[in-house]
Design an enzyme around this catalytic site. Structure first.
Site, PDB file in Angstrom:
ATOM      1  CG  HIS A  63      43.468  38.455  36.066  1.00  0.00           C
ATOM      2  ND1 HIS A  63      43.259  39.738  36.261  1.00  0.00           N
ATOM      3  CD2 HIS A  63      42.929  38.059  35.073  1.00  0.00           C
ATOM      4  CE1 HIS A  63      42.772  40.076  35.204  1.00  0.00           C
ATOM      5  NE2 HIS A  63      42.269  38.874  34.603  1.00  0.00           N
ATOM      6  CG  HIS A  91      45.131  30.516  41.279  1.00  0.00           C
ATOM      7  ND1 HIS A  91      44.204  29.350  40.817  1.00  0.00           N
ATOM      8  CD2 HIS A  91      44.613  31.575  42.164  1.00  0.00           C
ATOM      9  CE1 HIS A  91      43.201  29.827  41.548  1.00  0.00           C
ATOM     10  NE2 HIS A  91      43.309  30.782  42.381  1.00  0.00           N
ATOM     11  CG  HIS A  93      44.217  34.993  45.444  1.00  0.00           C
ATOM     12  ND1 HIS A  93      43.498  35.488  44.369  1.00  0.00           N
ATOM     13  CD2 HIS A  93      43.833  33.484  45.213  1.00  0.00           C
ATOM     14  CE1 HIS A  93      42.871  34.831  43.515  1.00  0.00           C
ATOM     15  NE2 HIS A  93      42.904  33.396  44.214  1.00  0.00           N
ATOM     16  CD  GLU A 103      41.048  35.658  46.484  1.00  0.00           C
ATOM     17  OE1 GLU A 103      40.597  34.496  46.198  1.00  0.00           O
ATOM     18  OE2 GLU A 103      40.806  36.657  45.907  1.00  0.00           O
ATOM     19  CG  HIS A 116      42.806  29.667  45.811  1.00  0.00           C
ATOM     20  ND1 HIS A 116      42.008  30.818  45.540  1.00  0.00           N
ATOM     21  CD2 HIS A 116      42.533  29.325  47.324  1.00  0.00           C
ATOM     22  CE1 HIS A 116      41.545  31.423  46.382  1.00  0.00           C
ATOM     23  NE2 HIS A 116      41.860  30.721  47.474  1.00  0.00           N
ATOM     24  CB  THR A 198      38.053  34.554  44.845  1.00  0.00           C
ATOM     25  OG1 THR A 198      39.134  34.514  44.104  1.00  0.00           O
ATOM     26  CG2 THR A 198      37.518  33.615  45.871  1.00  0.00           C
TER      27      THR A 198
HETATM   28  C1  LIG Z   1      35.953  28.687  30.742  1.00  0.00           C
HETATM   29  O1  LIG Z   1      35.737  29.534  31.707  1.00  0.00           O
HETATM   30  C2  LIG Z   1      36.572  29.685  32.620  1.00  0.00           C
HETATM   31  C3  LIG Z   1      37.453  29.004  32.780  1.00  0.00           C
HETATM   32  C4  LIG Z   1      38.443  28.920  34.064  1.00  0.00           C
HETATM   33  C5  LIG Z   1      38.179  29.597  34.852  1.00  0.00           C
HETATM   34  N1  LIG Z   1      39.219  29.812  35.917  1.00  0.00           N
HETATM   35  C6  LIG Z   1      40.000  31.032  35.960  1.00  0.00           C
HETATM   36  C7  LIG Z   1      39.217  31.738  37.324  1.00  0.00           C
HETATM   37  O2  LIG Z   1      40.075  32.884  37.366  1.00  0.00           O
HETATM   38  C8  LIG Z   1      39.399  31.001  38.540  1.00  0.00           C
HETATM   39  C9  LIG Z   1      39.303  31.444  39.912  1.00  0.00           C
HETATM   40  C10 LIG Z   1      39.241  30.536  40.866  1.00  0.00           C
HETATM   41  S1  LIG Z   1      39.436  30.724  42.671  1.00  0.00           S
HETATM   42  N2  LIG Z   1      40.479  31.955  42.865  1.00  0.00           N
HETATM   43  O3  LIG Z   1      40.106  29.544  43.116  1.00  0.00           O
HETATM   44  O4  LIG Z   1      38.097  30.867  43.122  1.00  0.00           O
HETATM   45  S2  LIG Z   1      39.266  29.058  40.300  1.00  0.00           S
HETATM   46  C11 LIG Z   1      39.271  29.668  38.674  1.00  0.00           C
HETATM   47  S3  LIG Z   1      38.905  28.668  37.149  1.00  0.00           S
HETATM   48  O5  LIG Z   1      40.343  27.842  36.936  1.00  0.00           O
HETATM   49  O6  LIG Z   1      37.782  28.020  37.130  1.00  0.00           O
HETATM   50  C12 LIG Z   1      37.098  30.646  34.761  1.00  0.00           C
HETATM   51  C13 LIG Z   1      36.155  30.386  33.756  1.00  0.00           C
HETATM   52 ZN   LIG Z   2      41.974  31.916  43.561  1.00  0.00          ZN
END
Ligand SMILES: COc1ccc(N2C[C@H](O)c3cc(S(N)(=O)=O)sc3S2(=O)=O)cc1
Ligand SMILES: [Zn+2]
Length: 264
Positions: A63, A91, A93, A103, A116, A198
């Site tokens: 992703h 990371h 986008h 975004e 981000h 997001t």
């Molecule tokens: C164990 O379950 C989880 C562990 C980690 C995550 N993440 C991955 C997500 O893609 C995601 C997306 C974020 S954004 N675009 O900054 O809003 S931040 C983030 S994350 O690192 O929290 C999700 C569930």
């Molecule tokens: Zn993000």
């Protein structure tokens, strides 16, 4: 786990079917209508203390690229935050060309990419996995990126992209690299509001802090973001790799939320 993506049946319009939070009232990203933001003079200075001796690893999760950081010396506090937060990962986008990719938008303007830096609340929670589901659990420092002059700091990250071109590719980054170099010079002017992850599961746990100053990278560097592939093997019927682009969620309803500004 349920497959999700940015186009077709598994795209953002259908996320709510498997990830109910995606249909919530405080979702991200949003458009920042600068005429409706409210100045908040109570914010303390943002404190962004990262050490550069941290070891981190870069992966392509299909992703985005994700630089996960495992240093307890990379902390964020101050500004609108009541607690101390620790850097978990960063990371980006981006789009299929320089005219789209961010975004969040500002007065309807979309930038070429968005950075981000994801932090979790170490005062209130014992682990990141717990924090990502809870209100005030996550704070994301956000910088818009536009095409312009080359950014030398980004080359420390981009130099590892050949190792992560395919999904689940991983590369260890242990040269001295401080992600603070990816942020704009002006770290006092920002917008902030309460939103969500997001991406699925779209937990409504995120405080976004979005810098007003836009970071420039070269068009060639932006093209390197697009060099990543979305999957390990699947090829389009024409046989070429499918590149990872347009990994941004459409903007979501504000539902009465107010975006605060640290500046007048
Ligand atoms: C164990 O379950 C989880 C562990 C980690 C995550 N993440 C991955 C997500 O893609 C995601 C997306 C974020 S954004 N675009 O900054 O809003 S931040 C983030 S994350 O690192 O929290 C999700 C569930
Ligand atoms: Zn993000």
């Amino acid at each position: 786990p349920v497959a999700w993506g940015y186009e077709g049946d598994i795209g953002p319009c259908n996320w709510h079917k498997y990830f109910p939070k995606a249909g919530g009232k405080r979702q991200s990203p949003i458009d920042i209508d600068t005429s409706a933001t409210q100045y908040d003079g109570s914010f303390k200075p943002l404190r962004i203390h990262y050490d550069s001796h941290m070891c981190s690893s870069l992966t392509n999760n299909g992703h985005t690229f994700c630089m996960s950081v495992n240093s307890d010396q990379c902390n964020l506090s101050g500004g609108p935050l009541e607690d101390k937060y620790r850097l978990l990962q960063f990371h980006c986008h981006w789009g299929s060309d320089d005219t789209k990719g961010s975004e969040h938008t500002v007065d309807g303007h979309q930038y070429a990419a968005e950075l981000h830096l994801v932090h979790w609340n170490t005062d209130k929670f014992k682990s990141a996995d717990e924090a990502i589901e809870k209100n005030q659990g996550i704070a994301v420092l956000t910088a818009f990126i536009k095409a312009g002059k080359e950014h030398r700091g980004w080359n420390h990250v981009l130099s590892h992209f050949k190792d992560i071109k395919k999904v689940q590719g991983t590369s260890t980054v242990n040269e001295d690299f401080n992600p603070k170099c990816l942020l704009p010079e002006n770290q006092t002017d920002y917008w902030t509001y309460e939103g969500s992850l997001t991406t699925p599961p779209c937990h409504e746990s995120v405080r976004f802090i979005i810098f007003k100053e836009v970071v420039e990278v070269s068009s060639e560097q932006l093209a390197q973001f697009r060099s990543l592939c979305v999957c390990s093997s699947r090829k389009r019927d024409t046989g070429e790799d499918e590149h990872l682009v347009d990994n941004f969620r459409p903007i979501q309803p504000l539902n009465g939320r107010v975006v605060k500004a640290s500046f007048q």
